[in-house]
Design a protein around this motif. Structure first.
Motif, mmCIF file in Angstrom:
data_model
loop_
_atom_site.group_PDB
_atom_site.id
_atom_site.type_symbol
_atom_site.label_atom_id
_atom_site.label_comp_id
_atom_site.label_asym_id
_atom_site.label_seq_id
_atom_site.Cartn_x
_atom_site.Cartn_y
_atom_site.Cartn_z
ATOM 1 N N HIS A 1 29.926 22.030 -9.488
ATOM 2 C CA HIS A 1 28.953 22.426 -8.461
ATOM 3 C C HIS A 1 29.067 21.554 -7.220
ATOM 4 O O HIS A 1 29.148 20.331 -7.310
ATOM 5 C CB HIS A 1 27.529 22.304 -8.989
ATOM 6 C CG HIS A 1 27.270 23.123 -10.206
ATOM 7 N ND1 HIS A 1 27.624 24.454 -10.284
ATOM 8 C CD2 HIS A 1 26.712 22.823 -11.400
ATOM 9 C CE1 HIS A 1 27.277 24.918 -11.463
ATOM 10 N NE2 HIS A 1 26.728 23.952 -12.159
ATOM 11 N N TRP B 1 14.708 24.831 -3.237
ATOM 12 C CA TRP B 1 15.862 25.507 -3.809
ATOM 13 C C TRP B 1 15.415 26.814 -4.429
ATOM 14 O O TRP B 1 14.243 26.999 -4.729
ATOM 15 C CB TRP B 1 16.558 24.628 -4.859
ATOM 16 C CG TRP B 1 15.691 24.330 -6.041
ATOM 17 C CD1 TRP B 1 15.573 25.057 -7.176
ATOM 18 C CD2 TRP B 1 14.787 23.230 -6.202
ATOM 19 N NE1 TRP B 1 14.671 24.490 -8.027
ATOM 20 C CE2 TRP B 1 14.174 23.371 -7.449
ATOM 21 C CE3 TRP B 1 14.457 22.138 -5.396
ATOM 22 C CZ2 TRP B 1 13.242 22.451 -7.922
ATOM 23 C CZ3 TRP B 1 13.525 21.232 -5.863
ATOM 24 C CH2 TRP B 1 12.932 21.390 -7.109
ATOM 25 N N THR B 2 16.361 27.736 -4.591
ATOM 26 C CA THR B 2 16.037 29.014 -5.212
ATOM 27 C C THR B 2 16.204 28.901 -6.727
ATOM 28 O O THR B 2 16.967 28.055 -7.211
ATOM 29 C CB THR B 2 16.921 30.142 -4.637
ATOM 30 O OG1 THR B 2 16.587 31.362 -5.289
ATOM 31 C CG2 THR B 2 18.393 29.868 -4.858
ATOM 32 N N SER C 1 19.514 28.380 -8.434
ATOM 33 C CA SER C 1 20.400 27.291 -8.023
ATOM 34 C C SER C 1 20.983 26.583 -9.238
ATOM 35 O O SER C 1 20.256 26.227 -10.168
ATOM 36 C CB SER C 1 19.618 26.278 -7.189
ATOM 37 O OG SER C 1 20.406 25.125 -7.018
ATOM 38 N N PRO D 1 19.348 22.540 -9.134
ATOM 39 C CA PRO D 1 17.962 22.320 -8.736
ATOM 40 C C PRO D 1 17.640 20.838 -8.784
ATOM 41 O O PRO D 1 18.350 20.068 -9.418
ATOM 42 C CB PRO D 1 17.167 23.099 -9.773
ATOM 43 C CG PRO D 1 18.055 23.128 -10.960
ATOM 44 C CD PRO D 1 19.455 23.175 -10.442
#
Ligand SMILES: Cc1cc2nc3c(=O)[nH]c(=O)nc-3n(C[C@H](O)[C@H](O)[C@H](O)COP(=O)(O)O)c2cc1C
Length: 273
Positions: free
Chosen positions: A174, A199-200, A203, A206
Motif C-alpha cells: 500500500h 479516509w473512506t 481505504s 485507515p
C-alpha cells in the motif's frame, strides 16, 4: 430553462480551463531514434489497472504512442514543480506544429532540460524518472479520438508499479497516503496537497498517520483475552460498531459503538483486510 433562482449565491462564469486539480504526470515515451521523450501532463484518471490519459494529438508523446505503445507514468512530488515547469514550453516534436510554434520550442533532450534522470524500466522500453517517488510502467491498449479535434483518450494498462520505500506502508503493497505528497495542478497553478482530513471506509490504509497507529482498542483486547470473538457490525463516517460474540456459538453478547478516532481507525482497518 428555469428562471434564475434569487437565492443561488453562485456566479455563472466561463473559465478558460476546467483543470480543477489533478496530480501532475511526467510521461516518458521513446522517439523514432530510440531517445526518450518526456512530457508533463495532468489529464488522467485511474480505475483498477487502467489509466486513461487525455493527450493532445499534435504532441510528440501522442505520436510516439501511435508508433510504440509503451510509456512510463511518473508522479513527481510537490517539491519538483520547477522541474516540471522547465518542460512547459518545449516539445519533442520537430518541426514544432504550426499551432504550437508561437509558444513552444523543439527540445530533443527533455530529461536534461528538466534536470531529471532517466532510469531503466523493467518491462518496457521508455525509461522512468528516477526523482519521482511513484512510477508506473504501462502499455497502451487503445487510443480513441476525442469528440473534438485535437485530443485523444489513451487507455493504458499499468503493468508494473515502482515506489520509493518512504511512500509505502512498511511490509505491505500500500502507498502510505500520509507520506505521499503528489504535485497538484489546479487552474494552471501548482500546489502541494494539504493535510489529511479523513479516509473512506474502503481505504486499505485507515488510521492516522498510518495503520500501525491503529492498535487493537483495549475493550476489544480484553474481550479477546477471555476467548471471545468480534466482528465489525457498522462503520460510518466517524463512528464504528463492533459486535462481541461468544467463542463457542458465535452468539452476540453485546455491542460497542464508539466515535473515538483510534477505535474507528482500528475498525476500518479490520474491514479493509
Ligand atoms: C502541468 C502541465 C500539465 C499538462 N497537462 C497536459 C495533458 O494532460 N495533456 C496534454 O496533452 N498536454 C498537457 N500539457 C501540455 C504538454 O506538456 C505540452 O503540450 C508538451 O508540448 C507535450 O510535449 P511533447 O510534444 O514532447 O509530447 C501539460 C503541461 C503542463 C505544464
Amino acid at each position: 430553462m428555469t428562471s434564475p433562482d434569487p437565492t443561488d449565491d453562485h456566479l455563472v462564469i466561463e473559465p478558460s480551463v476546467l483543470y480543477v486539480g489533478t496530480p501532475v504526470l511526467l510521461l516518458s515515451t521513446v522517439n523514432d531514434d530510440g531517445t526518450p521523450n518526456l512530457a508533463p501532463a495532468s489529464s488522467h484518471w485511474a480505475l483498477e489497472r487502467m489509466l486513461v490519459l487525455g493527450l493532445e494529438t499534435d504532441g510528440q508523446t501522442a505520436r510516439n504512442l501511435g508508433e510504440r505503445p509503451e510509456l512510463t507514468v511518473n508522479f513527481p512530488s510537490g517539491d519538483r514543480w520547477e522541474a516540471v515547469e522547465r518542460l512547459a514550453a518545449v516539445t519533442g516534436r520537430d518541426p514544432v506544429p504550426d499551432a504550437k510554434a508561437a509558444q513552444y520550442a523543439f527540445e530533443p533532450a527533455k530529461f536534461d532540460r528538466a534536470g531529471l534522470t532517466p532510469q531503466a524500466s523493467d518491462l518496457i522500453a521508455p525509461p522512468r524518472v528516477r526523482e519521482c517517488p511513484l512510477q508506473f510502467e504501462a502499455v497502451v491498449r487503445r487510443m480513441t479520438p476525442g469528440v473534438a479535434a485535437g485530443y485523444l483518450m489513451v487507455e493504458a494498462e499499468v503493468v508494473r508499479v515502482h515506489a520509493l520505500p518512504e511512500v509505502v506502508v512498511s511490509g505491505t503493497d500500500h502507498i502510505d497516503p500520509h507520506a505521499w505528497r503528489p504535485l497538484i495542478y489546479s487552474f494552471r497553478h501548482y500546489f502541494d496537497r494539504g493535510p489529511s482530513l479523513g479516509w473512506t471506509r474502503k481505504s486499505p490504509t485507515p488510521g492516522h498517520p498510518s495503520p500501525a497507529e491503529a492498535p487493537v482498542p483495549p475493550e476489544i483486547e480484553r474481550w479477546a483475552s477471555f476467548g471471545g470473538t468480534w466482528e465489525v457490525a457498522e462503520l460510518a463516517a466517524g463512528s464504528a460498531t463492533v459486535r462481541l460474540c461468544r467463542c463457542d456459538s458465535g452468539e452476540e453478547v453485546s455491542r460497542i459503538t464508539s466515535s473515538e478516532p483510534g477505535f474507528v481507525a482500528w475498525a476500518a482497518l479490520q474491514e479493509a483486510r
